[in-house]
Design a protein around this motif. Structure first.
Motif, PDB file in Angstrom:
ATOM      1  N   CYS A  41      -4.785  84.717 -99.239  1.00 11.87           N
ATOM      2  CA  CYS A  41      -5.403  84.698 -97.910  1.00 11.87           C
ATOM      3  C   CYS A  41      -5.279  83.274 -97.376  1.00 11.87           C
ATOM      4  N   ALA A  42      -4.294  83.049 -96.512  1.00 18.02           N
ATOM      5  CA  ALA A  42      -3.900  81.693 -96.139  1.00 18.02           C
ATOM      6  C   ALA A  42      -5.042  80.879 -95.542  1.00 18.02           C
ATOM      7  N   ILE A  43      -5.834  81.469 -94.635  1.00 21.20           N
ATOM      8  CA  ILE A  43      -6.857  80.689 -93.953  1.00 21.20           C
ATOM      9  C   ILE A  43      -7.971  80.264 -94.909  1.00 21.20           C
ATOM     10  N   VAL A  44      -8.368  81.145 -95.836  1.00 17.64           N
ATOM     11  CA  VAL A  44      -9.412  80.783 -96.796  1.00 17.64           C
ATOM     12  C   VAL A  44      -8.856  79.810 -97.835  1.00 17.64           C
ATOM     13  N   LYS A  45      -7.618  79.998 -98.235  1.00 17.42           N
ATOM     14  CA  LYS A  45      -6.990  79.053 -99.164  1.00 17.42           C
ATOM     15  C   LYS A  45      -7.015  77.648 -98.577  1.00 17.42           C
ATOM     16  N   ASP A  46      -6.719  77.545 -97.279  1.00 19.05           N
ATOM     17  CA  ASP A  46      -6.750  76.242 -96.623  1.00 19.05           C
ATOM     18  C   ASP A  46      -8.168  75.684 -96.542  1.00 19.05           C
ATOM     19  N   MET A  47      -9.160  76.570 -96.232  1.00 19.02           N
ATOM     20  CA  MET A  47     -10.551  76.114 -96.132  1.00 19.02           C
ATOM     21  C   MET A  47     -11.063  75.569 -97.466  1.00 19.02           C
ATOM     22  N   LEU A  48     -10.542  76.109 -98.568  1.00 22.96           N
ATOM     23  CA  LEU A  48     -11.011  75.706 -99.902  1.00 22.96           C
ATOM     24  C   LEU A  48     -10.124  74.647-100.541  1.00 22.96           C
ATOM     25  N   ALA A  49      -9.117  74.167 -99.817  1.00 21.62           N
ATOM     26  CA  ALA A  49      -8.260  73.112-100.359  1.00 21.62           C
ATOM     27  C   ALA A  49      -9.116  71.872-100.636  1.00 21.62           C
ATOM     28  N   GLY A  50      -9.132  71.445-101.870  1.00 22.56           N
ATOM     29  CA  GLY A  50      -9.945  70.287-102.250  1.00 22.56           C
ATOM     30  C   GLY A  50     -11.367  70.625-102.635  1.00 22.56           C
ATOM     31  N   ALA A  51     -11.767  71.909-102.486  1.00 17.70           N
ATOM     32  CA  ALA A  51     -13.127  72.313-102.855  1.00 17.70           C
ATOM     33  C   ALA A  51     -13.226  72.576-104.350  1.00 17.70           C
ATOM     34  N   THR A  52     -14.450  72.556-104.862  1.00 13.93           N
ATOM     35  CA  THR A  52     -14.703  72.782-106.289  1.00 13.93           C
ATOM     36  C   THR A  52     -15.687  73.928-106.456  1.00 13.93           C
ATOM     37  N   ARG A  53     -15.377  74.844-107.360  1.00 17.26           N
ATOM     38  CA  ARG A  53     -16.323  75.939-107.589  1.00 17.26           C
ATOM     39  C   ARG A  53     -17.519  75.440-108.386  1.00 17.26           C
ATOM     40  N   VAL A  54     -18.706  75.868-107.974  1.00 14.93           N
ATOM     41  CA  VAL A  54     -19.937  75.519-108.692  1.00 14.93           C
ATOM     42  C   VAL A  54     -19.932  76.257-110.030  1.00 14.93           C
ATOM     43  N   THR A  55     -20.180  75.546-111.108  1.00 13.36           N
ATOM     44  CA  THR A  55     -20.130  76.160-112.439  1.00 13.36           C
ATOM     45  C   THR A  55     -21.439  76.030-113.213  1.00 13.36           C
ATOM     46  N   GLU A  56     -22.466  75.443-112.592  1.00 11.32           N
ATOM     47  CA  GLU A  56     -23.747  75.281-113.274  1.00 11.32           C
ATOM     48  C   GLU A  56     -24.877  75.777-112.389  1.00 11.32           C
TER      49      GLU A  56
END
Length: 497
Positions: free
Chosen positions: A262-277
């Protein structure tokens, strides 16, 4: 050891938005209400994108407007969609009714742990006897009606509360709803699975739409992207059950794989980090989440929120339907307890209004799915509304209408198919005329709000907002044929004059 026996006017099971709303609006009429919640708040919950009727309608009636403002939740003007054949995201704005085109045309993106806790504490402040960590073990009933419940307190002691009414607002996983009778009918159309988690550092849409929910379609489904704060974003992937095998194994990898498609969401999350705690640190799933019970009421008991029904989350309807049902249930119970009308009459109004609201959202969402242009994808082919055969339509009619509803509008499958074809065509045409994501509420937006399906979706939400803003000055016409209308304070039903 015998249970501890006590009594109340009403027992509400579940402390979420539906339960807290019902309990508070009953207590405002002076009734003794006990609310039993199996968990201890604050607790995690999904369903984070609200609609204006909840914030400015129900919220004002509950008296939580100041608390919600103080919480500094993200303000949203509507939704932004990368949907259908248009490659450019377009907006759906809430500024529909001229009298509500100011501050009340917005809503919030909320962390449900905080939002639900505000509503539950407000219930206690209004006199509701809130008991957390108190799971219900049994509904007490006889051949005539439900008489109360049994539950276990935090110390393990058993209690029995005898009550005139029991409200089940215990959510989709509880089995308490079975005590109303009937059956739970699952949608043949929305058989989806959601896979969701949380990210920090995600991008935001351009202002003034930075607080909007973004819903973006891709081949296998669609993704929600909800900005909960400047840093925290809720991201969920909705796919057909046929793709469930891709979720077996590494869910992190599966989620990343869908996001990459999903190109637009992939771009929105570029550089983002998933919360793991912490509470947001796991990837969760939910499935089979479009259904309705065949009946919402029996003498002495009523279903509210996810205990009664739920629908695909593309338009953020979960909390709206729950709090709206809480309002309807409170009006009905208040009326019966005051001796002002019969239980049969007021709950016919409750069920008729509740099912109507569910139906119009179902039609709206079906039209949304039908306007998706990528017909080569199996996910979208399977969800083309007009591909229903006769048996599918019969199942659909049972779903949206309830097999005991008897409403003519829900029993003509051919007419329903025609309505959907017309609705989705009008919606797709209006979206093309509306334009891109920077659309304001000017002439172009009137194309969208002028479509029958959008107008009907907004109609009752606007009624609830007007009630919240104007209070006793609000005047409503019957919504159903020969139906009831709200009392002056909005907390009961009265016969239409």
């Amino acid at each position: 050891m015998s249970p501890i026996i006590e009594s109340a006017a009403v027992v509400v099971i579940g402390g979420g938005p539906g339960g807290s709303t019902t309990a508070t609006l009953l207590a405002k009429r002076g009734h003794r209400v006990v609310l039993l919640e199996k968990e201890t708040f604050p607790r995690y919950q999904i369903g984070e994108s609200l609609l204006p009727s909840t914030v400015h309608g129900i919220g004002r009636m509950l008296g939580v407007t100041a608390e919600l403002e103080k919480a500094a939740f993200t303000v949203k003007r509507g939704g932004s969609f990368r949907w259908g054949t248009n490659p450019v995201p377009w907006n759906f704005l809430f500024a529909v009714a001229p009298e509500l085109s100011g501050p009340t045309s917005t809503a919030y993106q909320v962390e449900r742990m905080k939002f639900d806790d505000i509503l539950l504490r407000n219930a206690a402040d209004n006199g509701v006897d809130v008991r957390e960590n108190s799971p219900v073990t049994e509904v007490v009933s006889d051949d005539e009606r439900v008489r109360g419940v049994r539950y276990t307190d935090p110390d393990g002691a058993e209690h029995e509360i005898r009550a005139s009414f029991v409200v089940d607002a215990s959510g989709n996983r509880s089995r308490v709803h079975q005590n109303v009778g009937g059956e739970r009918l699952y949608s043949d159309f929305f058989q989806n699975i959601a896979l969701f988690g949380y990210f920090t550092g995600g991008k935001r849409l351009p202002a003034p739409d930075s607080g909007n929910i973004l819903c973006a379609a891709f081949d296998e489904g669609w993704i929600w992207y909800i900005p909960l704060s400047d840093e925290l974003t809720s991201v969920g992937v909705v796919i057909a059950r046929e793709h469930a095998a891709e979720l077996q194994g590494d869910q992190e990898q599966a989620m990343r794989g869908f996001i990459d498609r999903c190109a637009i969401v992939k771009d929105m999350l570029a550089g983002a980090t998933r919360v793991t705690e912490g509470v947001y640190g796991e990837i969760r799933t939910r499935k089979d989440y479009s259904y309705t019970n065949s009946t919402f009421h029996r003498p002495g008991m009523v279903l509210v929120g996810d205990a009664a029904c739920f629908i695909d989350p593309v338009f953020s309807t979960g909390v709206h339907l729950a709090t709206y049902a809480g309002l309807l249930a409170a009006r009905s119970i208040n009326t019966v307890l005051a001796g002002e009308n019969t239980e049969e009459r007021v709950f016919a109004e409750f069920e008729g209004r509740y099912r109507r609201e569910y139906r119009v959202f179902y039609e709206f969402l079906s039209a949304f799915y039908d306007m998706q242009g990528n017909e080569e994808s199996y996910f979208w082919k399977a969800r083309k509304v007009m591909n229903f055969d006769a048996s599918d339509l019969e199942a659909f009619v049972s779903l949206v209408g309830g097999v005991h509803s008897g409403e003519a509008a829900f029993t003509d499958a051919g007419r329903l198919a025609g309505d959907f074809r017309e609705s989705s065509g009008a919606l797709a045409d209006a979206v093309q005329k509306t334009g891109a994501m920077d659309t304001e509420t000017g002439d172009r937006m009137h194309h969208l709000f002028g479509t029958p399906v959008v107008r009907e979706v907004m109609a009752e939400m606007n009624n609830v907002q007007v009630r919240g803003v104007l209070g006793q000055d609000a005047r409503e016409l019957p919504l159903l044929e020969n139906g009831l209308v709200p009392s002056a304070d909005g907390l009961a039903w009265t016969e239409a004059k």
